[in-house]
Design an enzyme around this catalytic site. Sequence first.
Site, short mmCIF file in Angstrom:
data_model
loop_
_atom_site.label_atom_id
_atom_site.label_comp_id
_atom_site.label_asym_id
_atom_site.label_seq_id
_atom_site.Cartn_x
_atom_site.Cartn_y
_atom_site.Cartn_z
N CYS A 35 0.84 -1.20 0.00
CA CYS A 35 0.00 0.00 0.00
C CYS A 35 0.87 1.25 0.00
CB CYS A 35 -0.91 0.02 1.23
SG CYS A 35 -2.06 -1.36 1.36
N ASP A 432 31.41 21.22 21.59
CA ASP A 432 31.74 22.62 21.77
C ASP A 432 31.83 22.86 23.28
OD1 ASP A 432 31.91 25.48 21.26
OD2 ASP A 432 29.82 25.57 21.92
#
Length: 705
Positions: A35, A432
């Site tokens: 489907c 960071d």
Amino acid sequence: MTAACPACAGIPAASAAATGPALMFSVPTIHCAACIGKIERGLATLNGVADVRVNLSLKRVSITGPVDPGRALDALKSLGFEAYPLDLQALAAAQDNVGRALLIRLAVSGFAMMNVMLLSVAVWSGAQDATRDLFHLISALIALPTVAYAGQPFFINAMSALRVGRLNMDVPISLAILLAAGMSLFEVLNGGRHAYFDAAISLTFFLLIGRYLDHQTRTAARSAAKELTALEVHTAQVLIDGLTMTTPVADIRAGDIVVVPTGERVPVDGTLSSETALLDRSLLTGESEAAETARGDHLQAGEVNLAAPFHLVATVDGTDTSLRRMAALVETAENGRNRYTSLADRAARIYAPAVHLLALFAFIGWVAYDGDLRHALNVAIAVLIITCPCALGLAVPAVSTSAISRLYSRGFLVKHATALERLAEVDHVVFDKTGTLTLPAHVDVTGLDANQRAIVAGLAQVSSHTWSRAVLSELDDVRAASLDDVTEDVGNGVLAFHDGVPVALGRGSWLNAPFRGLGLRIGTAPAICLQTTERLRDGVAAAIAGMDLNCEMLTGDGPAPARDMADRLGIGFTADARPQDKLDRLRQLDQQGRHVLMVGDGLNDTAALASAHASLAPSTALDASRNAADVVILKESFADLPLLIRVARMTRHLSQQNFAIAALYNWIAVPVALLGYATPLAAALAMSVSSITVLLNAQRMRFVK
């Protein structure tokens, strides 16, 4: 002061991206991977369609692009699918109705099956001639109406598919039920000794059990998008000319003043105009502690007012809340495909024609072998049923939905379809520092005069850097100076003119000052150092230890503070790293065969976040960084980062496992059916068990710690 939307508010491009699919439809009749392929290929031919995604678990179709809803709806119906424009409340009700209808049909078929079985026992015990024929006739009167009613979920879907010239999994199921019932009716009308009404009705009963359990299991694995949608408020109290009016949230416009009573949810994103407010954000961020906010702070739709009623000024329209954009991001991830999904789709696509040919060859082969039409037909029926690809179609979507929902409950918003697949491959993490590993604790502005404080406030408000936000929190009662020709050197500072005099706020090294921290320069006077302190983000040390991965830190800070933080965490570091340096380091790691997870929050991290194998940003990150990241962590604490990696790896493991289960089932079941060792009833049981097995296996995601 936090952003209104931890995941997606901000720049226009970000808002557009977060808005999600232009059109969404509920398609309750989709049941298998065949489907999905039919819908996606069919809708892709419409003019203006940029992308089509089908979510099998939620039974939804998402269409991106300027497409007329009526044309899309007609196209879906022409493909043989019942479809409706998506209304989340209506969809929830429809899903409840589907479950109720399946349960009623299951009860009817079960009751009828027991009665037919009793009659069959009499026949098997030796009833002859007229007695046998009477029992067969009574069985027919019970079984045929029951099959016609209880088998409707299969018959309707099969007819819809055949009407538009395609095949789906319900076609062979319907064919098998009708063949069993039709063969029995033929025997009864011709006075035959054998009838298979018990098999036909038992077949329907056990197939309905599988369909109902499938429905219930999917409902139990509620998606994170549904959880977000449940937080939406439909009406709100708005102040109009001094009067409080109850208004649909969809009618609220930016600038309206909204009253939030005690115990009610915030209906729309806005800025607090009352003095203070106490909010419960646990369902959005996972933080258990109440959040104290002050005038001017941003509030987000879905938060709960724990204290006195307050007023807020809406900053967005009621139809464009951050809650809705977050839900759209989650659904985009749930609708996405990874390589296992694509493999399952390709396998399921060849199923429909292959299974019918296989059943035909089985029938012909057995007729040629022993000449028994009844036995040959039973073998063909068993082949039609046992080869259903339900398990294959559910193998991956069930796992992805469970994983994304699990992570959302722990404060992670998964934005990208393949994020979990890539996170599972991560073997190196790059952090960071400022704003990621650390958060600003204090900026000392007590030594500045009134003019300097106004200039600092003016410079800080045009930058979204972590320290700029910290400065603003110290100067929230200061009126910012008017500036001209403002420019920002990303990662370094902000430069502007005030009354013709150049002014700058940024790193000491950038200001040519003898210090490396934050500084202010006005004209040609020496830069003024603004003493700063920062604190380690909660859970960072535990996260680095718990992930058991190679970790390093890339920071624009100087060597001394970078070394101090790296030694504290026991990781490597690179100091004075500019955006290009971070990008170059990621490329170097990639060339070494590393799969890198980048964790960052600033504009200078955006390129690295976008280029990393996988990326994560905290909710306090800049808009551009959040949009570049694959995952946004909604909580302040990083303690659950190891859980993110474990869930990603479990997702890959369960996807592979489910795919293997589905493939193994077919490798075993098909030969068994072809050799005549599986009755239609046994085939129905085996097919249902395979589907439920992969769904239950996906639920193991709940137990990942």
